[in-house]
Design a protein around this motif. Sequence first.
Motif, PDB file in Angstrom:
ATOM      1  N   GLY A 143      11.232  77.603  95.495  1.00  0.00           N
ATOM      2  CA  GLY A 143      10.869  77.333  96.886  1.00  0.00           C
ATOM      3  C   GLY A 143      11.565  76.092  97.413  1.00  0.00           C
ATOM      4  O   GLY A 143      12.481  75.560  96.789  1.00  0.00           O
ATOM      5  N   LYS A 144      11.126  75.631  98.576  1.00  0.00           N
ATOM      6  CA  LYS A 144      11.732  74.446  99.174  1.00  0.00           C
ATOM      7  C   LYS A 144      10.709  73.714 100.031  1.00  0.00           C
ATOM      8  O   LYS A 144       9.700  74.289 100.454  1.00  0.00           O
ATOM      9  CB  LYS A 144      12.958  74.819 100.010  1.00  0.00           C
ATOM     10  N   ILE A 145      10.983  72.429 100.263  1.00  0.00           N
ATOM     11  CA  ILE A 145      10.135  71.593 101.104  1.00  0.00           C
ATOM     12  C   ILE A 145      11.010  70.951 102.172  1.00  0.00           C
ATOM     13  O   ILE A 145      12.031  70.335 101.858  1.00  0.00           O
ATOM     14  CB  ILE A 145       9.445  70.475 100.290  1.00  0.00           C
ATOM     15  N   ALA A 146      10.617  71.095 103.422  1.00  0.00           N
ATOM     16  CA  ALA A 146      11.288  70.404 104.523  1.00  0.00           C
ATOM     17  C   ALA A 146      10.409  69.232 104.935  1.00  0.00           C
ATOM     18  O   ALA A 146       9.247  69.420 105.307  1.00  0.00           O
ATOM     19  CB  ALA A 146      11.508  71.348 105.695  1.00  0.00           C
ATOM     20  N   VAL A 147      10.941  68.026 104.845  1.00  0.00           N
ATOM     21  CA  VAL A 147      10.173  66.816 105.163  1.00  0.00           C
ATOM     22  C   VAL A 147      10.241  66.574 106.668  1.00  0.00           C
ATOM     23  O   VAL A 147      11.315  66.292 107.208  1.00  0.00           O
ATOM     24  CB  VAL A 147      10.724  65.599 104.401  1.00  0.00           C
ATOM     25  N   PRO A 148       9.110  66.690 107.366  1.00  0.00           N
ATOM     26  CA  PRO A 148       9.131  66.588 108.833  1.00  0.00           C
ATOM     27  C   PRO A 148       9.291  65.155 109.323  1.00  0.00           C
ATOM     28  O   PRO A 148       9.008  64.193 108.609  1.00  0.00           O
ATOM     29  CB  PRO A 148       7.766  67.154 109.233  1.00  0.00           C
ATOM     30  N   GLU A 149       9.726  65.032 110.559  1.00  0.00           N
ATOM     31  CA  GLU A 149       9.889  63.728 111.203  1.00  0.00           C
ATOM     32  C   GLU A 149       8.540  63.056 111.428  1.00  0.00           C
ATOM     33  O   GLU A 149       8.385  61.850 111.216  1.00  0.00           O
ATOM     34  CB  GLU A 149      10.609  63.934 112.536  1.00  0.00           C
ATOM     35  N   SER A 150       7.549  63.821 111.843  1.00  0.00           N
ATOM     36  CA  SER A 150       6.227  63.294 112.166  1.00  0.00           C
ATOM     37  C   SER A 150       5.430  63.007 110.897  1.00  0.00           C
ATOM     38  O   SER A 150       5.334  63.854 110.001  1.00  0.00           O
ATOM     39  CB  SER A 150       5.462  64.307 113.031  1.00  0.00           C
ATOM     40  N   TYR A 151       4.820  61.825 110.844  1.00  0.00           N
ATOM     41  CA  TYR A 151       4.010  61.480 109.675  1.00  0.00           C
ATOM     42  C   TYR A 151       2.780  62.376 109.577  1.00  0.00           C
ATOM     43  O   TYR A 151       2.375  62.768 108.478  1.00  0.00           O
ATOM     44  CB  TYR A 151       3.588  60.008 109.734  1.00  0.00           C
TER      45      TYR A 151
END
Length: 513
Positions: free
Chosen positions: A96-104
């Motif tokens: 799988g994968k994880i996208a780290v969002p801009e918003s905390y």
Amino acid sequence: MRRKIALIGSGFSGMSAAAYAAKQGYEVHVFEKHNQPGGRARQFTTEKGYVFDMGPSWYWMPDIIENFFNDFGYKASDFFDLVSLNPQFEMIFNDGKIAVPESYEDLKNLFNELEVGAGEKLDEFMKAAQFKYQVAMQDFINKPCHSWKEFLSPKIAKSALKLDLLTNFRSYVAKYFDNPKLRVLMEFPVIFLGASPKNIPALYSLMNYGGYALGTHYPMGGFYQLVLAMQKVAESQGATFHFNKTIEKIHTHKGKVTSLVINGENHFFDLVIASSDYHHTETLLDVNLKNYTEKYWKSRTFAPSCLIYYLGIKEKITNIKHHTLFFENDLDEHIDAINRNRKWPENPLFYACCPSKTDSSVAPSNCENIFLLMPLAIGIKDNEELREKYLNIMINRLEKLTKTENLLSKIEYKRSYCVSDFVQDYNAYGGNAYGLANTLSQTAVLKPKIRNKKISNLFYTGQLTVPGPGVPPSIISGKIVSHELNKLKFKDDEKKVLTEDPYLSLTTTREFL
């Protein structure tokens, strides 16, 4: 009469030192062996219009960079447009994968999706990380580190336990999170510090705050815009840059630098700041004047070198972000290949940067600019066959992610860069890319000294001395060394005297006390 400074190298620490020293009233001359400033952060453009940043690509700790410009009455926005990336980056796993969002807040939600209660744990982690970040930036990172006495203050003593200096980063992360993906995600930022999370003090959770909480940014036009901006600031203060200039020898007399041999000619200076590779700089001195022996350098733990590919792809690629980390394989196995076994990794991790997803100016229309980077041990042999072998490995995994076929056939520009190139271009010890690792035994006072112990007017700055590797620390390093100049006391002998130094003519002699 203004004191004349030679600054060797125009990387981030060199440009920073040049700006601050010029502001203090010194006559500053920056000598760079290449035809442009930036050191490892140089940039090149191909005939077809691909624009490649050669080195740094992660714009983290934006407040530190902003502080540099503020010190001279500017803002970063006076020089370039800085955009916040969303997602900040994507991390690819074998399942799988994880996208780290801009918003905390979105980041907290992501953590909760992967592990029950992990969002609250993230709050606790980041609160502690913010405290470390603030203490480090205010009370630790700006010190010249001549002595541990610099750290003896009630505030630092009160903060000592909260800084987690004696806890390793891996154990520290494990106290907060159980999910393996979250643990790897939280360990990733300290990889920039050059060692395994098992050997990095938990103090450096401040990197998570400086990255994930403050955000990942990109200067439009490429990271090189920061280089050009810092050059303009230094020049606005009066510094002069000289390109295609190689320092061949440092001449000294009675404990002082007197002159430098530059492209075969002798030039006289009152002070010298070396932003060049520390080990290489000392090879330009007589052996008895070096701060450190070859045995010392061999005993140090260096941050990795790397294999880099600059690729121009003649079509658009889907399913790839600006920053993508390929972590399908075991992190410790790759780190052991770097630090313990000193060999090319069998199952490598790597990083892909595709700035054309954010910035259309760095690639021709309907094309992609891709930068691939795989960390490697320093000092290992590299050749074209090995480079191509690992390019194929990285391309295969890139094809799998993006669902692109025959990607190799779509490459219209290709250039590789590896260990031997770091040695050739930057005189980098062992071909290192990032300097010394920030292990506990190489922290603060235990780093190579910012000042030569035997030569009163020779100073060092950059990623092999305090405060350490990375773009923001290098900028701070230049500020630290420039402030050290103010501690020198000068005594002018107005009489013209003939000295014993064969490299000095009849002239005014300045004594450094």
